[in-house]
Scaffold this motif. Structure first.
Motif, PDB file in Angstrom:
ATOM      1  N   VAL A  25       0.848  -1.208   0.000  1.00  0.00           N
ATOM      2  CA  VAL A  25       0.000   0.000   0.000  1.00  0.00           C
ATOM      3  C   VAL A  25       0.873   1.245   0.000  1.00  0.00           C
ATOM      4  N   ALA A  37      -3.338   1.610  -5.118  1.00  0.00           N
ATOM      5  CA  ALA A  37      -3.247   1.830  -3.675  1.00  0.00           C
ATOM      6  C   ALA A  37      -4.610   1.584  -3.024  1.00  0.00           C
ATOM      7  N   VAL A  41      -5.307  -1.384  -0.272  1.00  0.00           N
ATOM      8  CA  VAL A  41      -5.742  -1.080   1.098  1.00  0.00           C
ATOM      9  C   VAL A  41      -7.117  -1.663   1.387  1.00  0.00           C
ATOM     10  N   TYR A  59      -3.865   4.827   5.939  1.00  0.00           N
ATOM     11  CA  TYR A  59      -3.593   4.901   4.507  1.00  0.00           C
ATOM     12  C   TYR A  59      -4.878   4.920   3.683  1.00  0.00           C
ATOM     13  N   LYS A  60      -5.917   4.297   4.196  1.00  0.00           N
ATOM     14  CA  LYS A  60      -7.196   4.401   3.475  1.00  0.00           C
ATOM     15  C   LYS A  60      -7.628   5.862   3.419  1.00  0.00           C
TER      16      LYS A  60
END
Length: 421
Positions: A25, A37, A41, A59-60
């Motif tokens: 990710v 990405a 994720v 990261y989401k």
């Protein structure tokens, strides 16, 4: 022993998979490959165990924020900015220290959700789509409260956002929500240009609910922050009017007009109140009639100086002179004697009546000219204006009849009849 060994190997393998997934990710994110990405994720978070991984949620939030900024990708995620915020919020729940550190390093990316939701709300507001604007503002506020709670920025009262949220709710006729936003501004005693409407609206709300204690509370704050705002004095006027029309009410009018001498409507209302009290209700004491007559004339002349494009003051001024002449005619009927003194009194009254009628005519004709200069189709649709137009013609007909000008009398009678035809 063998089972324990396999279990340990499986655990290590799981850690490696988890580590590899988040690394993947990060790698896609650093390469700005937003679709991959996102896929990576979301695949991570589909795993129940990974849902407790704060970094996956963090990261989401980052990836979804990038989708929100990309016009070509934005539409592929519903409520993208809300979802980005909710991901950051989840990361904070799982590991506040780590998440805050990462937030700091990237200059708090959750602010994008706050700003973009507010911008979308503004777009809807400018398009007069107040329902959707309100929903976006409420969503922005949710993000804003998250930011404030974590002491990253903002204040307890987001004045601009609350103002527009309240305005959108007011336009959408969601009064309770409008009050909830405006009241936050009022409770914080925020002043400055534009916020006066909040204090007015909240005061009016509680006054209409007959919660006079709260209405007075917000009126007092509004008066203190906006000392030249006459709204609260006008509210006092409405309350005083319920106690009856008379000198006490007139004193309050004077107080309001001392603050805003150019308020045409307020001054006209004041003159109209005195007119009705003097001529229609016949409540003025005999020794004060002359004083109030002169006061009405003075107020209406000031109205005309303030705005000579409105017919109302001209018409009412004509009515004042006309009605004073009519009162003299009633007085004339009470003089039954035939003595020289009685005759003189009658002659004086007749002369004064004629003067008053002649004074009424130019004001009535000024009002008529303004009525006739209006768009006639629009004038006929407005019941009040149409009735005032008819009344002007009627009074002119009667005034010219009184002074013996038959030609003018017939001309205005013809116009009046045509209007009623």
């Amino acid at each position: 022993m063998k089972q324990i060994l396999f279990a340990a190997i499986a655990f290590v393998f799981a850690l490696n998979v988890s580590g590899q997934d988040i690394k993947k990710v990060r790698n896609y994110y650093d390469k700005k490959d937003w679709p991959k990405a996102k896929e990576a994720v979301e695949l991570m978070l589909a795993n129940e165990k990974e849902q407790k991984n704060w970094e996956a949620w963090y990261y989401k939030g980052l990836v979804y924020s990038q989708f929100g900024k990309d016009a070509a990708l934005k539409g592929s995620i519903q409520d993208v900015w809300i979802q980005a915020y909710e991901a950051f919020q989840k990361a904070m729940e799982l590991d506040p220290k780590q998440t805050e550190t990462y937030m700091t390093l990237r200059s708090y990316p959750v602010f994008d959700s706050y700003l973009e939701l507010q911008r979308e709300g503004n777009d809807f507001y400018n398009k007069q789509d107040y329902v959707n604007a309100l929903e976006k503002y409420k969503a922005a506020d949710k993000v804003g409260r998250f930011i404030f709670k974590n002491k990253w920025a903002l204040s307890e009262v987001d004045t601009v956002l609350y103002y527009y949220a309240g305005a959108a709710a007011m336009q959408a006729e969601k009064m309770d929500e409008a009050i909830s936003f405006f009241q936050k501004i009022c409770d914080a005693e925020i002043g400055g240009e534009g916020y006066d409407v909040c204090y007015r609206y909240v005061t009016y709300h509680y006054d209409s609910k007959k919660d006079f204690e709260k209405a007075q509370k917000y009126a007092n704050t509004g008066r203190r922050l906006y000392p030249n705002d006459t709204y609260y004095d006008k509210l006092d006027l409405d309350r005083e009017r319920k106690n009856g029309v008379g000198p006490e009410l007139f004193k309050k009018y004077e107080a309001v007009l001392s603050k805003d001498a150019k308020d045409y409507d307020m001054r006209f209302d004041y003159a109209a109140e005195m007119f009705n009290w003097l001529f229609m209700d016949q409540k003025a004491p005999a020794d004060q009639k002359g004083t109030y007559f002169d006061k009405i004339i003075s107020e209406l002349k000031t109205c005309i100086q303030t705005d000579s494009k409105k017919p109302d003051a001209f018409l009412l001024l004509g009515k004042v002179y006309f009605n004073d002449a009519a009162n003299m005619q009633d007085e004339l009927k009470t003089i039954k004697g035939t003595t020289p003194a009685d005759t003189q009194k009658k002659n004086d009254l007749k002369a004064k009546m004629e003067t008053r009628m002649k004074e009424s005519i130019p004001n009535l004709e000024s009002a008529l000219a303004l009525f006739e200069g209006m768009n006639q189709a629009e004038l006929m649709k407005d019941r009040r204006q149409k009735n005032e137009y008819k009344n002007t013609l009627y009074l002119l007909t009667e005034a010219y009849r009184f002074i013996g000008n038959t030609e003018k009398e017939k001309a205005y009678q013809k116009k009046y009849d045509a209007l009623n035809g």
